[in-house]
Scaffold this active site. Structure first.
Site, PDB file in Angstrom:
ATOM      1  CB  THR A 139      89.097  46.495 -32.199  1.00 55.70           C
ATOM      2  OG1 THR A 139      88.935  45.199 -32.784  1.00 55.70           O
ATOM      3  CG2 THR A 139      90.080  47.318 -33.026  1.00 55.70           C
ATOM      4  CE  LYS A 193      90.359  43.991 -35.486  1.00 54.49           C
ATOM      5  NZ  LYS A 193      89.800  43.175 -36.542  1.00 54.49           N
ATOM      6  CE  LYS A 243      85.515  49.895 -31.811  1.00 54.15           C
ATOM      7  NZ  LYS A 243      86.266  48.662 -31.568  1.00 54.15           N
TER       8      LYS A 243
HETATM    9  P1  NAP Z   1      78.698  43.922 -30.206  1.00 55.50           P
HETATM   10  O1  NAP Z   1      77.938  42.811 -30.806  1.00 55.50           O
HETATM   11  O2  NAP Z   1      78.219  45.319 -30.368  1.00 55.50           O
HETATM   12  O3  NAP Z   1      78.895  43.594 -28.630  1.00 55.50           O
HETATM   13  C1  NAP Z   1      79.472  44.548 -27.794  1.00 55.50           C
HETATM   14  C2  NAP Z   1      79.633  43.967 -26.406  1.00 55.50           C
HETATM   15  O4  NAP Z   1      80.099  45.044 -25.549  1.00 55.50           O
HETATM   16  C3  NAP Z   1      78.327  43.455 -25.788  1.00 55.50           C
HETATM   17  O5  NAP Z   1      78.614  42.409 -24.903  1.00 55.50           O
HETATM   18  C4  NAP Z   1      77.840  44.697 -25.045  1.00 55.50           C
HETATM   19  O6  NAP Z   1      76.962  44.409 -23.992  1.00 55.50           O
HETATM   20  C5  NAP Z   1      79.150  45.209 -24.474  1.00 55.50           C
HETATM   21  N1  NAP Z   1      79.023  46.613 -24.095  1.00 55.50           N
HETATM   22  C6  NAP Z   1      78.846  47.679 -24.897  1.00 55.50           C
HETATM   23  N2  NAP Z   1      78.785  48.810 -24.166  1.00 55.50           N
HETATM   24  C7  NAP Z   1      78.904  48.428 -22.867  1.00 55.50           C
HETATM   25  C8  NAP Z   1      78.934  49.128 -21.638  1.00 55.50           C
HETATM   26  N3  NAP Z   1      78.818  50.474 -21.582  1.00 55.50           N
HETATM   27  N4  NAP Z   1      79.104  48.419 -20.486  1.00 55.50           N
HETATM   28  C9  NAP Z   1      79.231  47.055 -20.527  1.00 55.50           C
HETATM   29  N5  NAP Z   1      79.224  46.338 -21.666  1.00 55.50           N
HETATM   30  C10 NAP Z   1      79.048  47.014 -22.820  1.00 55.50           C
HETATM   31  O7  NAP Z   1      80.214  43.949 -30.742  1.00 55.50           O
HETATM   32  P2  NAP Z   1      81.042  42.753 -31.415  1.00 55.50           P
HETATM   33  O8  NAP Z   1      80.762  42.767 -32.867  1.00 55.50           O
HETATM   34  O9  NAP Z   1      80.877  41.523 -30.601  1.00 55.50           O
HETATM   35  O10 NAP Z   1      82.529  43.343 -31.236  1.00 55.50           O
HETATM   36  C11 NAP Z   1      83.234  43.255 -29.992  1.00 55.50           C
HETATM   37  C12 NAP Z   1      84.650  43.779 -30.233  1.00 55.50           C
HETATM   38  O11 NAP Z   1      85.292  42.968 -31.231  1.00 55.50           O
HETATM   39  C13 NAP Z   1      84.709  45.217 -30.748  1.00 55.50           C
HETATM   40  O12 NAP Z   1      85.816  45.867 -30.175  1.00 55.50           O
HETATM   41  C14 NAP Z   1      84.881  45.051 -32.246  1.00 55.50           C
HETATM   42  O13 NAP Z   1      85.531  46.168 -32.817  1.00 55.50           O
HETATM   43  C15 NAP Z   1      85.738  43.785 -32.297  1.00 55.50           C
HETATM   44  N6  NAP Z   1      85.616  42.967 -33.511  1.00 55.50           N
HETATM   45  C16 NAP Z   1      84.384  42.729 -34.072  1.00 55.50           C
HETATM   46  C17 NAP Z   1      84.310  41.937 -35.208  1.00 55.50           C
HETATM   47  C18 NAP Z   1      82.980  41.659 -35.890  1.00 55.50           C
HETATM   48  O14 NAP Z   1      82.997  41.214 -37.027  1.00 55.50           O
HETATM   49  N7  NAP Z   1      81.856  41.869 -35.250  1.00 55.50           N
HETATM   50  C19 NAP Z   1      85.453  41.386 -35.782  1.00 55.50           C
HETATM   51  C20 NAP Z   1      86.687  41.614 -35.162  1.00 55.50           C
HETATM   52  C21 NAP Z   1      86.750  42.403 -34.025  1.00 55.50           C
HETATM   53  P3  NAP Z   1      75.358  44.356 -24.260  1.00 55.50           P
HETATM   54  O15 NAP Z   1      75.105  42.977 -24.791  1.00 55.50           O
HETATM   55  O16 NAP Z   1      74.762  44.623 -22.932  1.00 55.50           O
HETATM   56  O17 NAP Z   1      75.037  45.430 -25.275  1.00 55.50           O
END
Ligand code: NAP
Length: 294
Positions: free
Chosen positions: A96, A171, A239
């Site tokens: 997102t 979204k 965010k």
């Molecule tokens: P998350 O668990 O916090 O994972 C974030 C990912 O981004 C991890 O792979 C992390 O790597 C990577 N990352 C963060 N900072 C970084 C950096 N500076 N350089 C390289 N990699 C980096 O987030 P998530 O829940 O999977 O969400 C991912 C996306 O989907 C977001 O945009 C979120 O808004 C969206 N989303 C989430 C959900 C939900 O329910 N969780 C639902 C719909 C959409 P590391 O493992 O090294 O930290």
């Protein structure tokens, strides 16, 4: 079967990429923290040392990372996807991020004669595991048609929304509704709790009532138990609210209820709950109202 690259193995990226592997595709992964790849590597995925290497070896390159700056660093950075692209590849971002951040990435990918699909998802980690996400896509239609079987391996509901940034805006619209619902639920639950009702029963009734959306159903266990392990964190929701406000400014739209909920999320983060699930707004309000669960 397609040669797929996957960048970002967080709460969402991990189960989503595993579903592509289960569907029989060859999957190569990269994540900043390599340990998070252990499980999928044990299941048969390959490891790449950089996003650039993924782009060099794969035909479809997916990104599922925290936010826009991260998307830009893994695509536009020195060892990023764009540096490894050759013509006719399809890059698909499922994170997102804002339309502005997305356009910059699109332009760099198109300059390499490749296509960029914006494909953010609706639904959280459980739906990601069950391959029942909703996938909102915009970008080149022919690229979408090629990617559709891959989307179908990860999600139940597919929506093609237009040729540009349409999916990004929709979204953000959905996420403000989700965040505001959590604050509504907090206010209703704390009222009932302070009047002496049992929280588990209150959540059960809400989930089965006219306001019992799927979201209320997913969150009732967290709110009842008080264990707010993140499926989607307060930080990520903040965010998305900020990205929605930027879009609202651009399109001249007032979002007063969203603005109030953003303050509640701030209070959650300010009290050390930034990494908790955003449904922790109930606990924040309990504290503010001097209520301690029995
Ligand atoms: P998350 O668990 O916090 O994972 C974030 C990912 O981004 C991890 O792979 C992390 O790597 C990577 N990352 C963060 N900072 C970084 C950096 N500076 N350089 C390289 N990699 C980096 O987030 P998530 O829940 O999977 O969400 C991912 C996306 O989907 C977001 O945009 C979120 O808004 C969206 N989303 C989430 C959900 C939900 O329910 N969780 C639902 C719909 C959409 P590391 O493992 O090294 O930290």
């Amino acid at each position: 079967m397609a040669k797929i690259g996957w960048i970002g193995l967080g709460n969402m990226g991990n189960p989503m990429s595993k579903n592509l592997l289960k569907a029989g595709h060859e999957v190569t992964v990269w994540n900043r923290t390599k340990a998070k790849a252990d499980e999928i590597l044990a299941e048969g995925a390959k490891w790449a040392d950089t996003p650039k290497e993924i782009a060099e070896t794969c035909d479809f390159i997916f990104t599922m990372v925290a936010d826009g700056p991260t998307l830009q660093s893994v695509t536009l950075g020195e060892n990023g996807v764009v540096a490894g692209l050759s013509s006719s590849k399809i890059v698909i971002d499922m994170s997102t991020v804002s339309p502005e951040e997305s356009i910059k990435v699109n332009d760099a990918i198109e300059a390499k004669e490749c296509k960029f699909l914006r494909a953010p998802v609706t639904g959280s980690t459980v739906l990601a595991q069950n391959a029942t996400l909703g996938i909102l896509t915009s970008g080149d239609r022919a690229a979408y048609d090629k990617a559709l079987p891959l989307f179908e391996a990860m999600g139940k509901n597919q929506f093609y929304l237009g040729g540009s940034e349409e999916a990004r805006v929709l979204k953000l619209s959905l996420n403000v509704m989700i965040g505001v619902t959590s604050q509504m639920m907090a206010e209703a639950v704390v009222l009932a709790e302070k009047a002496g009702l049992d929280v588990a029963q209150v959540c059960e009734v809400m989930a089965g009532s006219a306001v019992g959306s799927p979201l209320v159903g997913y969150k009732k266990a967290l709110v009842s138990s008080g264990d707010y392990k993140a499926a989607f964190s307060v930080k990520l929701m903040m965010k998305d609210f900020d990205l929605a406000f930027a879009a609202a400014k651009q399109y001249d739209v007032a979002m007063p209820v969203t603005a109030v909920t953003r303050q509640a999320l701030q209070a959650a983060a300010a009290t050390g709950r930034g990494d908790k699930d955003f449904s922790v707004l109930t606990q924040v309000l309990e504290d503010q109202c001097g209520y301690k669960r029995p």
